[in-house]
Design a protein around this motif. Structure first.
Motif, PDB file in Angstrom:
ATOM      1  N   GLU A  92       1.371  -3.157   9.545  1.00 35.03           N
ATOM      2  CA  GLU A  92       0.554  -4.293   9.096  1.00 35.03           C
ATOM      3  C   GLU A  92       1.216  -4.991   7.903  1.00 35.03           C
ATOM      4  O   GLU A  92       1.302  -6.223   7.843  1.00 35.03           O
ATOM      5  CB  GLU A  92      -0.824  -3.767   8.713  1.00 35.03           C
ATOM      6  N   GLU A  93       1.691  -4.199   6.963  1.00 35.19           N
ATOM      7  CA  GLU A  93       2.301  -4.785   5.774  1.00 35.19           C
ATOM      8  C   GLU A  93       3.657  -5.412   6.057  1.00 35.19           C
ATOM      9  O   GLU A  93       4.001  -6.421   5.443  1.00 35.19           O
ATOM     10  CB  GLU A  93       2.416  -3.743   4.678  1.00 35.19           C
ATOM     11  N   ASP A  94       4.419  -4.853   6.975  1.00 32.99           N
ATOM     12  CA  ASP A  94       5.675  -5.485   7.366  1.00 32.99           C
ATOM     13  C   ASP A  94       5.399  -6.882   7.922  1.00 32.99           C
ATOM     14  O   ASP A  94       6.125  -7.833   7.620  1.00 32.99           O
ATOM     15  CB  ASP A  94       6.416  -4.639   8.408  1.00 32.99           C
ATOM     16  N   PHE A  95       4.342  -7.018   8.697  1.00 31.81           N
ATOM     17  CA  PHE A  95       3.948  -8.324   9.232  1.00 31.81           C
ATOM     18  C   PHE A  95       3.554  -9.266   8.090  1.00 31.81           C
ATOM     19  O   PHE A  95       4.002 -10.421   8.037  1.00 31.81           O
ATOM     20  CB  PHE A  95       2.787  -8.176  10.227  1.00 31.81           C
ATOM     21  N   ASN A  96       2.738  -8.779   7.160  1.00 29.76           N
ATOM     22  CA  ASN A  96       2.318  -9.592   6.018  1.00 29.76           C
ATOM     23  C   ASN A  96       3.519 -10.104   5.234  1.00 29.76           C
ATOM     24  O   ASN A  96       3.600 -11.288   4.887  1.00 29.76           O
ATOM     25  CB  ASN A  96       1.426  -8.786   5.063  1.00 29.76           C
ATOM     26  N   ILE A  97       4.443  -9.216   4.955  1.00 34.85           N
ATOM     27  CA  ILE A  97       5.611  -9.574   4.155  1.00 34.85           C
ATOM     28  C   ILE A  97       6.486 -10.582   4.895  1.00 34.85           C
ATOM     29  O   ILE A  97       7.000 -11.533   4.289  1.00 34.85           O
ATOM     30  CB  ILE A  97       6.391  -8.322   3.726  1.00 34.85           C
ATOM     31  N   SER A 100       0.830  -1.193   0.000  1.00 39.74           N
ATOM     32  CA  SER A 100       0.000   0.000   0.000  1.00 39.74           C
ATOM     33  C   SER A 100       0.878   1.261   0.000  1.00 39.74           C
ATOM     34  O   SER A 100       1.956   1.267   0.592  1.00 39.74           O
ATOM     35  CB  SER A 100      -0.878  -0.004   1.250  1.00 39.74           C
ATOM     36  N   PRO A 101       0.400   2.347  -0.607  1.00 41.01           N
ATOM     37  CA  PRO A 101       1.164   3.594  -0.571  1.00 41.01           C
ATOM     38  C   PRO A 101       0.988   4.354   0.750  1.00 41.01           C
ATOM     39  O   PRO A 101       1.675   5.349   0.990  1.00 41.01           O
ATOM     40  CB  PRO A 101       0.568   4.391  -1.733  1.00 41.01           C
ATOM     41  N   ASN A 117       8.202 -11.404  -5.231  1.00 41.19           N
ATOM     42  CA  ASN A 117       8.477 -10.062  -5.722  1.00 41.19           C
ATOM     43  C   ASN A 117       7.540  -9.099  -5.017  1.00 41.19           C
ATOM     44  O   ASN A 117       6.388  -9.444  -4.736  1.00 41.19           O
ATOM     45  CB  ASN A 117       8.244 -10.012  -7.233  1.00 41.19           C
ATOM     46  N   ILE A 118       8.044  -7.911  -4.747  1.00 40.00           N
ATOM     47  CA  ILE A 118       7.249  -6.908  -4.047  1.00 40.00           C
ATOM     48  C   ILE A 118       7.330  -5.594  -4.812  1.00 40.00           C
ATOM     49  O   ILE A 118       8.402  -5.164  -5.224  1.00 40.00           O
ATOM     50  CB  ILE A 118       7.759  -6.697  -2.603  1.00 40.00           C
ATOM     51  N   TYR A 119       6.165  -4.992  -4.995  1.00 39.55           N
ATOM     52  CA  TYR A 119       6.120  -3.641  -5.534  1.00 39.55           C
ATOM     53  C   TYR A 119       5.517  -2.746  -4.473  1.00 39.55           C
ATOM     54  O   TYR A 119       4.433  -3.034  -3.949  1.00 39.55           O
ATOM     55  CB  TYR A 119       5.283  -3.547  -6.819  1.00 39.55           C
ATOM     56  N   HIS A 120       6.217  -1.679  -4.122  1.00 42.81           N
ATOM     57  CA  HIS A 120       5.733  -0.711  -3.131  1.00 42.81           C
ATOM     58  C   HIS A 120       5.105   0.457  -3.884  1.00 42.81           C
ATOM     59  O   HIS A 120       5.809   1.296  -4.439  1.00 42.81           O
ATOM     60  CB  HIS A 120       6.880  -0.234  -2.254  1.00 42.81           C
ATOM     61  N   ARG A 144      -0.393   1.913   6.971  1.00 46.74           N
ATOM     62  CA  ARG A 144      -0.441   0.459   6.788  1.00 46.74           C
ATOM     63  C   ARG A 144       0.932  -0.202   6.931  1.00 46.74           C
ATOM     64  O   ARG A 144       1.037  -1.421   6.806  1.00 46.74           O
ATOM     65  CB  ARG A 144      -0.994   0.127   5.412  1.00 46.74           C
ATOM     66  N   LYS A 145       1.987   0.579   7.175  1.00 41.87           N
ATOM     67  CA  LYS A 145       3.358   0.056   7.174  1.00 41.87           C
ATOM     68  C   LYS A 145       3.551  -1.114   8.137  1.00 41.87           C
ATOM     69  O   LYS A 145       4.093  -2.153   7.757  1.00 41.87           O
ATOM     70  CB  LYS A 145       4.362   1.160   7.479  1.00 41.87           C
TER      71      LYS A 145
END
Length: 140
Positions: free
Chosen positions: A61-66, A53-54, A81-84, A58-59
């Motif tokens: 939450e997304e760090d946990f997801n990744i 997410s931009p 692969n990850i696109y930010h 959400r940082k």
């Protein structure tokens, strides 16, 4: 006689290389994570892609997801692969929304996992199930 052995050896080597190449689909790996640019994400062909997410809110939450995705990727020997996203993904040329993990084959999304409604407790199970399902269905 030596020519026949050499010919059989070359034929055998050719078959081994051909069979190995057929099994190589650009997905198997060692759990490596690669950050993609917007251009690379727009043209993504085959493999697993997570779109961040931009929004800074959400940082965490997304760090946990990744971390969960990377844990499963290492266990299943796949690369991810990850696109930010730098802005709302609906304004970009992406086929995928943020907060989603998808499997692409030949430039098409074949299967997608949306994290928006998942609790932290469910994420590890859902990611593992998603990857296993993709491996069984598309990576035979």
């Amino acid at each position: 006689m030596n020519f026949k052995k050499i010919l059989i050896g070359c034929l055998f080597l050719f078959l081994v290389l051909n069979i190995s190449a057929c099994g190589s689909n650009g997905v198997k790996g060692n759990g490596k994570t690669t950050e993609l640019s917007l251009e690379e994400a727009e043209k993504f062909e085959t493999g697993f892609l997570y779109v961040r997410s931009p929004f800074e809110s959400r940082k965490e939450e997304e760090d946990f997801n990744i971390k969960e995705i990377e844990r499963v990727a290492k266990a299943k020997n796949i690369d991810i692969n990850i696109y930010h996203a730098k802005e709302d993904t609906s304004k970009l040329g992406l086929k995928q929304n943020s907060l989603t993990f998808a499997f692409y084959q030949d430039g098409e999304i074949k299967k997608k996992l949306d994290f928006i409604d998942l609790s932290e407790d469910d994420i590890h199970f859902e990611v593992a199930t998603f990857v296993q399902s993709v491996q069984q269905e598309y990576l035979k």
